[in-house]
Design an enzyme around this catalytic site. Structure first.
Site, mmCIF file in Angstrom:
data_model
loop_
_atom_site.group_PDB
_atom_site.id
_atom_site.type_symbol
_atom_site.label_atom_id
_atom_site.label_comp_id
_atom_site.label_asym_id
_atom_site.label_seq_id
_atom_site.Cartn_x
_atom_site.Cartn_y
_atom_site.Cartn_z
ATOM 1 N N LEU A 70 -9.443 -8.180 -13.448
ATOM 2 C CA LEU A 70 -10.867 -7.831 -13.389
ATOM 3 C C LEU A 70 -11.565 -8.251 -14.684
ATOM 4 C CD1 LEU A 70 -10.282 -4.339 -11.799
ATOM 5 C CD2 LEU A 70 -11.398 -6.290 -10.677
ATOM 6 N N HIS A 88 1.201 0.792 -13.085
ATOM 7 C CA HIS A 88 1.962 -0.392 -13.491
ATOM 8 C C HIS A 88 3.451 -0.040 -13.465
ATOM 9 C CE1 HIS A 88 2.888 -4.145 -15.448
ATOM 10 N NE2 HIS A 88 3.692 -3.478 -16.244
ATOM 11 N N SER A 93 3.834 3.643 -15.118
ATOM 12 C CA SER A 93 2.771 4.255 -15.916
ATOM 13 C C SER A 93 1.469 4.233 -15.140
ATOM 14 C CB SER A 93 2.547 3.457 -17.210
ATOM 15 O OG SER A 93 3.750 3.263 -17.926
ATOM 16 N N GLY A 106 0.782 -1.228 0.000
ATOM 17 C CA GLY A 106 0.000 0.000 0.000
ATOM 18 C C GLY A 106 0.809 1.272 0.000
ATOM 19 N N ASN A 136 1.601 2.981 -2.609
ATOM 20 C CA ASN A 136 0.899 3.895 -3.529
ATOM 21 C C ASN A 136 -0.378 4.433 -2.895
ATOM 22 O OD1 ASN A 136 2.193 4.081 -6.383
ATOM 23 N ND2 ASN A 136 2.492 1.960 -5.715
ATOM 24 N N ASN A 155 -5.084 2.512 -13.155
ATOM 25 C CA ASN A 155 -4.136 1.557 -12.581
ATOM 26 C C ASN A 155 -2.735 2.143 -12.644
ATOM 27 O OD1 ASN A 155 -3.139 -1.037 -11.668
ATOM 28 N ND2 ASN A 155 -2.479 -1.445 -13.765
ATOM 29 N N GLY A 173 -7.987 -5.620 -21.639
ATOM 30 C CA GLY A 173 -6.664 -6.245 -21.746
ATOM 31 C C GLY A 173 -5.778 -5.803 -20.583
ATOM 32 N N ASP A 183 -2.992 -4.381 -18.397
ATOM 33 C CA ASP A 183 -1.947 -3.364 -18.586
ATOM 34 C C ASP A 183 -2.030 -2.684 -19.950
ATOM 35 O OD1 ASP A 183 -1.049 -3.914 -16.012
ATOM 36 O OD2 ASP A 183 0.272 -5.507 -16.725
ATOM 37 N N ALA A 208 9.390 6.831 -7.729
ATOM 38 C CA ALA A 208 8.769 7.595 -8.817
ATOM 39 C C ALA A 208 7.246 7.386 -8.831
ATOM 40 C CB ALA A 208 9.383 7.186 -10.155
HETATM 41 C C1 GRF Z 1 3.533 -1.158 -7.419
HETATM 42 O O1 GRF Z 1 4.798 -1.346 -7.970
HETATM 43 C C2 GRF Z 1 2.507 -1.064 -8.495
HETATM 44 O O2 GRF Z 1 2.972 -0.439 -9.645
HETATM 45 C C3 GRF Z 1 2.242 -2.499 -8.793
HETATM 46 O O3 GRF Z 1 2.249 -3.123 -7.532
HETATM 47 C C4 GRF Z 1 3.082 -2.389 -6.648
HETATM 48 C C5 GRF Z 1 2.256 -2.047 -5.441
HETATM 49 O O4 GRF Z 1 3.020 -1.549 -4.387
HETATM 50 N N1 GRF Z 1 1.040 -2.654 -9.560
HETATM 51 P P1 GRF Z 1 2.299 -0.913 -3.119
HETATM 52 O O5 GRF Z 1 1.349 -1.965 -2.555
HETATM 53 O O6 GRF Z 1 1.560 0.307 -3.548
HETATM 54 O O7 GRF Z 1 3.395 -0.608 -2.147
#
Ligand code: GRF
Length: 207
Positions: A94, A110, A137, A13, A15, A108, A144, A146, A174
């Protein structure tokens, strides 16, 4: 009007934390519901600490029945009056029905510069491919995996001694800068001012 955002997670978590921190600092969105498909995800602890409503919907309780799992997700999102859904390390694919239900309001992050390295193990694959620049990104979600229109990207250098772990850490730093900016852009249509740093280059895709 601040957009009401639901965040779907499966893991740490970081992000999610960046989005909650941005919301608290005045970003044009509020995190009104956090849902993890893994009951032990650390992101749920982060949500509780930040005062964001959080719940686990364990996909294993639904066996192979993706529709029933997604019906639970949808019900929780609707109960919270969610307008936008942000996937943040959500490790379930999903179905078309879910994606279509949230079409245009489902994003999302990625960990690669799409369309390179869709799927898993992006950092090891970037190293194996010998690229000099890697990154992450934020994109609209379509059926589809990503795929879907890119909202913004952050690029970081690949350094000579990088391992998948050191590269992942640089990309993650980043991500934490990119996601709040890209989500703000998505929900308002107005690109926020970006502060660049020495380590990454962030850009939002102009229409
Ligand atoms: C991130 O690298 C995100 O891009 C990918 O999964 C990871 C999640 O990390 N889809 P966090 O749970 O947000 O620390």
């Amino acid at each position: 009007m601040r957009a009401r955002v639901g965040v779907l997670i499966s893991g740490s978590g970081s992000n999610l934390q960046a989005l909650m921190d941005a919301a608290a600092a005045g970003a044009p969105f509020d995190i009104v519901q956090v849902i993890s498909n893994k009951p032990d995800a650390y992101g749920l602890t982060r949500a509780e600490a930040a005062g964001a409503p959080a719940l686990a919907i364990d996909h294993r309780a639904f066996g192979q029945d993706r529709k029933a799992f997604e019906a639970e997700l949808n019900a929780a999102l609707r109960r919270a009056d969610v307008e936008w859904v942000a996937l943040a390390g959500f490790m379930r694919v999903l179905t078309r029905d879910f994606v279509e239900a949230w079409s245009g309001r489902l994003v999302n992050i990625h960990p690669s510069l799409l369309p390179l390295f869709a799927g898993l193990h992006t950092h090891a694959r970037a190293l194996a491919a010998g690229v000099a620049v890697h990154g992450c990104s934020v994109h609209h979600v379509v059926e589809g995996v990503d795929e879907g229109p890119i909202i913004g990207q952050a690029a970081v250098p690949v350094l000579p001694d990088d391992t998948a772990a050191t590269l992942a850490a640089r990309v993650n730093r980043a991500e934490l800068r990119l996601y709040p900016a890209a989500l703000a852009y998505a929900v308002t249509g107005v690109a926020p001012a970006l502060t660049q740093d020495a380590e990454s280059l962030i850009a939002l895709r102009q229409p």
